[in-house]
Write an enzyme that holds these catalytic residues in place. Structure first.
Site, PDB file in Angstrom:
ATOM      1  CG  ASP A  53      -1.788   1.228   1.319  1.00  0.00           C
ATOM      2  OD1 ASP A  53      -1.813   2.016   0.358  1.00  0.00           O
ATOM      3  OD2 ASP A  53      -2.441   1.413   2.369  1.00  0.00           O
ATOM      4  CD  GLU A 132      35.453  11.437   3.518  1.00  0.00           C
ATOM      5  OE1 GLU A 132      35.483  12.321   4.398  1.00  0.00           O
ATOM      6  OE2 GLU A 132      36.273  11.389   2.591  1.00  0.00           O
ATOM      7  CD  GLU A 134      31.919  13.691  10.340  1.00  0.00           C
ATOM      8  OE1 GLU A 134      33.109  13.980  10.128  1.00  0.00           O
ATOM      9  OE2 GLU A 134      31.046  14.547  10.597  1.00  0.00           O
ATOM     10  CD  GLU A 189      35.336  13.097  12.268  1.00  0.00           C
ATOM     11  OE1 GLU A 189      35.596  14.189  12.834  1.00  0.00           O
ATOM     12  OE2 GLU A 189      35.831  12.781  11.178  1.00  0.00           O
ATOM     13  CD  GLU A 196      34.730  10.146   8.560  1.00  0.00           C
ATOM     14  OE1 GLU A 196      34.519  11.267   9.054  1.00  0.00           O
ATOM     15  OE2 GLU A 196      35.497   9.957   7.598  1.00  0.00           O
ATOM     16  CG  HIS A 245      33.032  15.584   4.180  1.00  0.00           C
ATOM     17  ND1 HIS A 245      34.253  15.708   4.791  1.00  0.00           N
ATOM     18  CD2 HIS A 245      32.209  16.468   4.803  1.00  0.00           C
ATOM     19  CE1 HIS A 245      34.189  16.632   5.732  1.00  0.00           C
ATOM     20  NE2 HIS A 245      32.959  17.108   5.757  1.00  0.00           N
ATOM     21  NE  ARG A 316      41.684  18.417   5.256  1.00  0.00           N
ATOM     22  CZ  ARG A 316      41.333  17.201   4.883  1.00  0.00           C
ATOM     23  NH1 ARG A 316      40.057  16.859   4.890  1.00  0.00           N
ATOM     24  NH2 ARG A 316      42.233  16.313   4.503  1.00  0.00           N
ATOM     25  CD  GLU A 333      36.228  16.146   1.143  1.00  0.00           C
ATOM     26  OE1 GLU A 333      36.170  15.302   2.055  1.00  0.00           O
ATOM     27  OE2 GLU A 333      37.098  17.041   1.107  1.00  0.00           O
ATOM     28  NE  ARG A 335      35.494  20.415   3.879  1.00  0.00           N
ATOM     29  CZ  ARG A 335      36.134  19.517   4.628  1.00  0.00           C
ATOM     30  NH1 ARG A 335      36.620  18.418   4.061  1.00  0.00           N
ATOM     31  NH2 ARG A 335      36.305  19.710   5.917  1.00  0.00           N
TER      32      ARG A 335
END
Length: 444
Positions: A53, A132, A134, A189, A196, A245, A316, A333, A335
């Site tokens: 359903d 990645e 966490e 982490e 992680e 990430h 970063r 990447e 982030r």
């Protein structure tokens, strides 16, 4: 994931004493759902005749058009490594189909398949995704309900005795490896109680399936340790939130389309266009990458949160980073994505946004190699660096004005998703929080 046929699955079920099969699928909000059947009904399921359903599932259909069929993807067959010897449980991830045999347009997994076909039509063979994710581990109370109390005092890369969650994390890794995951790293982490576990990249569909199975295993093993695992983006005030990430690359038949050995940076023009597409649609993508009211408690300038729409090699602090590896490992990447995101939806949107950058040959801004967190508002303005939306409501407005991200979702998913999220935000806006009581009740 292994390749299976229906005959091989039937044989394996008998040999391993599997008694129950979970037919799993994902709703628009990214929540795993399942219909569990006894093994006696497996042949019916493998013949794509298992009905459910759809009107009871968030973002699917109205009650007058509720019949849906589950089509198992045989390559996702897994036997869970727990349960009594004669009552083992296996799972199959399913696509959703209409009674007329057409794919259901509101199925997030089916929608991702549609975007993969669009990518292939543009001349690419694979979109590779390495997540990645966490998560936090919290304690349970005497009733078995989670409480906001972590079970360790560890920090980044700490180990026991500070990291008292390492035994749980280790058991999670063992289960994942038994299920065929290739685990690359596992560590504590930055925040207390935060962890992680990274697994090897795969193609768009397989990686999205793996994210869903990963979350299921993490929560299940945590419960076995008397803990609650949560992928809520920001469960604790004053510490870093949880991200997911996303490392991604496009492949052609001759290799990684993002790599150019003749370029000073080793980046192809396709890679630059793709990054430009991600940045151009970043604000609308945020509505899908960061789908909860709570997501925006993580997206603040503190705690190294990626809130600035910029890119860089190595640095970063911007939204997009280009890791140093080259050759077939060349990747982008992103982030900002958090682990509450529906993996099928955000992956579809990233493919579409990047392909739009390639199709339109969008120019890429210069990289930002400074620490953006130390830049003043004036410097940010001078560099032309904008910010992500500050809350879910603002992100939804950008989604409403971005035809490319809407097209990635498809009309059915887009309309149901944005309606659901607007209701969510409106409910949040009318809540009276403990903070308000603490600060206002006595004084006004």
């Amino acid at each position: 994931m292994s390749k299976w046929t229906a005959t091989e699955i039937m044989r394996d079920v008998e040999e391993r004493n599997v008694h129950f099969i979970r037919l799993m699928f994902t709703d628009v909000n990214g929540n795993l759902k399942n219909v569990e059947i006894p093994v006696s009904q497996l042949d019916k399921a493998l013949d794509n005749k298992m009905m459910f359903d759809g009107s009871s599932i968030e973002g699917f259909v109205r009650i007058e058009e509720s019949d849906m069929y589950l089509y198992p993807d045989l390559d996702t067959y897994l036997v869970l490594p727990w349960g009594a010897e004669n009552k083992k449980v296996a799972l199959l991830i399913c696509d959703i189909y209409l009674p007329n045999g057409e794919p259901f347009p509101g199925d997030p997994r089916g929608n991702l398949k549609r975007m993969v076909k669009e990518m292939e039509a543009a001349g690419y063979s694979d979109f590779m995704l390495g997540p990645e994710a966490e998560f936090f581990l919290f304690k349970l109370d005497e009733k078995g309900e989670p409480v906001v109390e972590v079970n360790d005092n560890g920090g980044y890369f700490d180990l026991a005795p500070l990291d008292s969650g390492e035994n749980c994390r280790r058991d999670i890794v063992l289960v994942l490896e038994e299920l065929g995951f290739e685990i690359e790293a596992s560590h504590h982490e930055v925040a207390i109680g935060q962890h992680e576990i990274d697994f090897k990249y795969d193609n768009a569909l397989a990686a999205s399936d793996q994210i869903q199975i990963f979350k299921l295993i993490v929560r299940s093993v945590a419960r076995q340790h008397g803990l609650h695992a949560t992928f809520m983006p920001k469960p604790l005030f004053g510490v870093a939130g949880s991200g997911m990430h996303c490392n991604m690359s496009l492949f052609k038949a001759d290799g990684n389309a993002f790599y150019d050995p003749n370029d000073d940076q080793g980046l192809s023009q396709d890679a630059r266009y793709f990054v430009a597409g991600i940045l151009a649609h970043a604000k609308a993508l945020t509505a899908v990458a960061n789908p909860l009211v709570n997501s925006y408690k993580r997206l603040v300038p503190e705690f190294e949160a990626p809130v600035y729409i910029a890119w860089s090699h190595q640095n970063r602090s911007p939204l997009v980073r280009i890791p140093s590896a080259r050759g077939n490992s060349t990747r982008i990447e992103l982030r900002s994505v958090d682990p509450a995101a529906n993996p099928y939806l955000i992956t579809a949107c990233l493919i579409k946004a990047g392909l739009d950058g390639i199709k339109e040959k969008l120019p890429l801004s210069s990289p930002t190699d400074r620490n953006i967190y130390q830049m003043t508002e004036y410097e940010l303005k001078q560099e032309g660096i904008d910010k992500l939306p500050v809350n879910l409501a603002a992100a939804l407005v950008h989604l409403e004005n971005d035809n490319i991200v809407q097209a990635a979702l498809g009309r059915h998913i887009y309309e149901n998703y944005i309606s659901s999220k607007q209701v969510e935000y409106n409910e949040y806006e009318t809540q009276i929080t403990p903070w308000e009581i603490q600060h206002y009740l006595r004084w006004y």
